[in-house]
Design an enzyme around this catalytic site. Structure first.
Site, PDB file in Angstrom:
ATOM      1  N   SER A  42    -100.080 -38.309  19.410  1.00 59.51           N
ATOM      2  CA  SER A  42    -100.139 -37.748  18.054  1.00 59.51           C
ATOM      3  C   SER A  42    -100.349 -38.914  17.094  1.00 59.51           C
ATOM      4  O   SER A  42    -100.053 -40.061  17.437  1.00 59.51           O
ATOM      5  CB  SER A  42     -98.813 -37.046  17.752  1.00 59.51           C
ATOM      6  N   TYR A  49     -89.747 -35.984  17.401  1.00 56.01           N
ATOM      7  CA  TYR A  49     -91.158 -35.790  17.762  1.00 56.01           C
ATOM      8  C   TYR A  49     -91.922 -37.115  17.681  1.00 56.01           C
ATOM      9  O   TYR A  49     -92.629 -37.493  18.622  1.00 56.01           O
ATOM     10  CB  TYR A  49     -91.782 -34.760  16.822  1.00 56.01           C
TER      11      TYR A  49
HETATM   12  N1  LIG Z   1    -101.275 -29.129  16.583  1.00 59.89           N
HETATM   13  C1  LIG Z   1    -101.271 -30.379  16.161  1.00 59.89           C
HETATM   14  O1  LIG Z   1    -101.575 -30.667  14.985  1.00 59.89           O
HETATM   15  C2  LIG Z   1    -100.913 -31.483  17.096  1.00 59.89           C
HETATM   16  C3  LIG Z   1    -101.071 -32.791  16.650  1.00 59.89           C
HETATM   17  C4  LIG Z   1    -100.756 -33.846  17.497  1.00 59.89           C
HETATM   18  C5  LIG Z   1    -100.302 -33.578  18.766  1.00 59.89           C
HETATM   19  N2  LIG Z   1    -100.147 -32.289  19.169  1.00 59.89           N
HETATM   20  C6  LIG Z   1     -99.665 -32.089  20.535  1.00 59.89           C
HETATM   21  O2  LIG Z   1    -100.544 -31.256  21.240  1.00 59.89           O
HETATM   22  C7  LIG Z   1     -99.823 -30.583  22.270  1.00 59.89           C
HETATM   23  C8  LIG Z   1    -100.108 -29.092  22.174  1.00 59.89           C
HETATM   24  O3  LIG Z   1     -99.537 -28.598  20.999  1.00 59.89           O
HETATM   25  P1  LIG Z   1    -100.119 -27.365  20.161  1.00 59.89           P
HETATM   26  O4  LIG Z   1    -100.258 -27.836  18.780  1.00 59.89           O
HETATM   27  O5  LIG Z   1    -101.260 -26.751  20.852  1.00 59.89           O
HETATM   28  O6  LIG Z   1     -98.853 -26.407  20.166  1.00 59.89           O
HETATM   29  P2  LIG Z   1     -98.594 -25.005  20.862  1.00 59.89           P
HETATM   30  O7  LIG Z   1     -97.203 -24.653  20.508  1.00 59.89           O
HETATM   31  O8  LIG Z   1     -99.670 -24.051  20.510  1.00 59.89           O
HETATM   32  O9  LIG Z   1     -98.726 -25.345  22.416  1.00 59.89           O
HETATM   33  C9  LIG Z   1     -97.696 -25.966  23.138  1.00 59.89           C
HETATM   34  C10 LIG Z   1     -97.626 -25.279  24.483  1.00 59.89           C
HETATM   35  O10 LIG Z   1     -96.678 -25.971  25.296  1.00 59.89           O
HETATM   36  C11 LIG Z   1     -95.982 -24.985  26.037  1.00 59.89           C
HETATM   37  N3  LIG Z   1     -94.712 -25.509  26.522  1.00 59.89           N
HETATM   38  C12 LIG Z   1     -93.657 -25.957  25.802  1.00 59.89           C
HETATM   39  N4  LIG Z   1     -92.644 -26.304  26.622  1.00 59.89           N
HETATM   40  C13 LIG Z   1     -93.080 -26.076  27.887  1.00 59.89           C
HETATM   41  C14 LIG Z   1     -92.505 -26.227  29.169  1.00 59.89           C
HETATM   42  N5  LIG Z   1     -91.248 -26.703  29.331  1.00 59.89           N
HETATM   43  N6  LIG Z   1     -93.230 -25.885  30.244  1.00 59.89           N
HETATM   44  C15 LIG Z   1     -94.479 -25.402  30.111  1.00 59.89           C
HETATM   45  N7  LIG Z   1     -95.088 -25.228  28.924  1.00 59.89           N
HETATM   46  C16 LIG Z   1     -94.394 -25.570  27.833  1.00 59.89           C
HETATM   47  C17 LIG Z   1     -95.779 -23.852  25.049  1.00 59.89           C
HETATM   48  O11 LIG Z   1     -95.457 -22.648  25.723  1.00 59.89           O
HETATM   49  C18 LIG Z   1     -97.143 -23.819  24.376  1.00 59.89           C
HETATM   50  O12 LIG Z   1     -98.039 -22.972  25.078  1.00 59.89           O
HETATM   51  C19 LIG Z   1     -98.353 -30.960  22.065  1.00 59.89           C
HETATM   52  O13 LIG Z   1     -98.021 -32.045  22.891  1.00 59.89           O
HETATM   53  C20 LIG Z   1     -98.332 -31.394  20.624  1.00 59.89           C
HETATM   54  O14 LIG Z   1     -97.267 -32.272  20.346  1.00 59.89           O
HETATM   55  C21 LIG Z   1    -100.442 -31.242  18.377  1.00 59.89           C
END
Ligand SMILES: NC(=O)c1ccc[n+]([C@@H]2O[C@H](COP(=O)([O-])OP(=O)(O)OC[C@H]3O[C@@H](n4cnc5c(N)ncnc54)[C@H](O)[C@@H]3O)[C@@H](O)[C@H]2O)c1
Length: 260
Positions: free
Chosen positions: A150, A163
């Site tokens: 991130s 986070y």
């Molecule tokens: N959306 C953003 O702006 C952003 C920015 C930087 C990093 N990220 C990272 O991208 C990744 C995806 O996030 P997102 O934004 O798509 O969020 P999201 O909430 O849509 O997706 C996260 C997914 O992880 C799954 N998950 C959580 N705990 C779990 C577990 N123990 N076992 C299996 N699955 C599990 C959830 O069910 C969900 O489907 C994360 O690591 C997040 O930190 C997102």
């Protein structure tokens, strides 16, 4: 000729890619992108309904995929995911560790279990994926692992203490594992997205915070999940990515490069 070259560089035909957290917003987009590049995709996560919907979308677009349930913080469950993948296709070439959670609590009120949950989901899941899948890849001809960091790995973001710490750790861990597994043919990189509205950050992106983010994002907008696909394919493809390991790649509309 141009198409053959692109296929050689970025094609994933005949390969298997596992996307842990493929049930989520970003993971789902990455799963669809990897499938469009030719990979058979294992969408792995906790929500069977969302997983099935993602598999349907991949198939509707002409790709192929299956859903496997996994708890990414449980070693036995991640081992079972590897076994299910091998049972389905006999191989695993790419792993994307994209499970994650966020939490926004005032610093002096962070509870131990909340802190632990964020660290576990973001860091331990990455460790289990790298160790279990990376170990298999090391013994079976190599592969590529992509972890998800991130922009908070570079600059700690206000209001998301656990986070930010977890993502800094994911970047550090990625480089260490990349060094460890490089001699055995496994590349390990980390993709660091900027801001993409999703489930885990929906509550955190208040109008005030959005305005602050935009003021520090030269492109002045949020990202679209599919805008992460190009960098993902580059880092995972055996052609174009063949000499890339331990890399930390930011896809953030310029946020990380910004200095006031
Ligand atoms: N959306 C953003 O702006 C952003 C920015 C930087 C990093 N990220 C990272 O991208 C990744 C995806 O996030 P997102 O934004 O798509 O969020 P999201 O909430 O849509 O997706 C996260 C997914 O992880 C799954 N998950 C959580 N705990 C779990 C577990 N123990 N076992 C299996 N699955 C599990 C959830 O069910 C969900 O489907 C994360 O690591 C997040 O930190 C997102």
């Amino acid at each position: 000729m141009a198409l053959a070259f692109l296929e050689e560089m970025f094609g994933l035909a005949g390969r298997t890619a596992v996307v842990v957290g493929g049930t989520g917003v970003l993971g789902g987009a990455l799963a669809e992108g990897l499938a469009r590049a030719g990979a058979f995709v294992v969408v792995a996560g906790r929500g069977a309904d969302r997983g099935a919907a993602r598999v349907d979308a991949i198939k509707a677009a002409g790709g192929d995929a299956t859903f496997v349930s996994v708890d990414a913080v449980d070693r036995e469950s991640v081992k079972a995911l590897l076994e299910a993948t091998l049972h389905a296709t006999g191989r695993v070439d790419v792993l994307v560790n994209c499970a994650g959670v966020n939490s926004s609590v005032p610093y002096l009120e962070i509870a131990d279990d909340d802190f632990a949950k964020v660290l576990d989901t973001n860091l331990k899941s990455t460790h289990l994926g790298c160790q279990i899948f990376g170990g298999h890849m090391a013994e079976h001809g190599g592969g590529a692992i992509l972890n998800i960091g991130s922009v908070s790995a570079d600059k700690p973001l206000s209001k998301v203490f656990a986070y930010s710490a977890s993502k800094a750790a994911v970047v550090n861990y990625t480089k260490n594992v990349a060094r460890e597994l490089a001699p055995r043919g496994v590349r390990v990189n980390v993709l660091c997205p900027g801001f993409f509205p999703a489930e885990q950050n929906r509550k955190i992106l208040s109008p005030e915070r959005t305005a602050t983010i935009m003021s520090q994002t030269p492109m002045n907008r949020f990202g679209e999940p599919q805008e992460l696909v190009g960098a993902t394919i580059l880092l995972c493809a055996p052609g174009a990515g063949s000499f890339i390991t331990g890399a930390e790649v930011y896809v953030d509309g310029g946020f990380t490069g910004m200095r006031l």
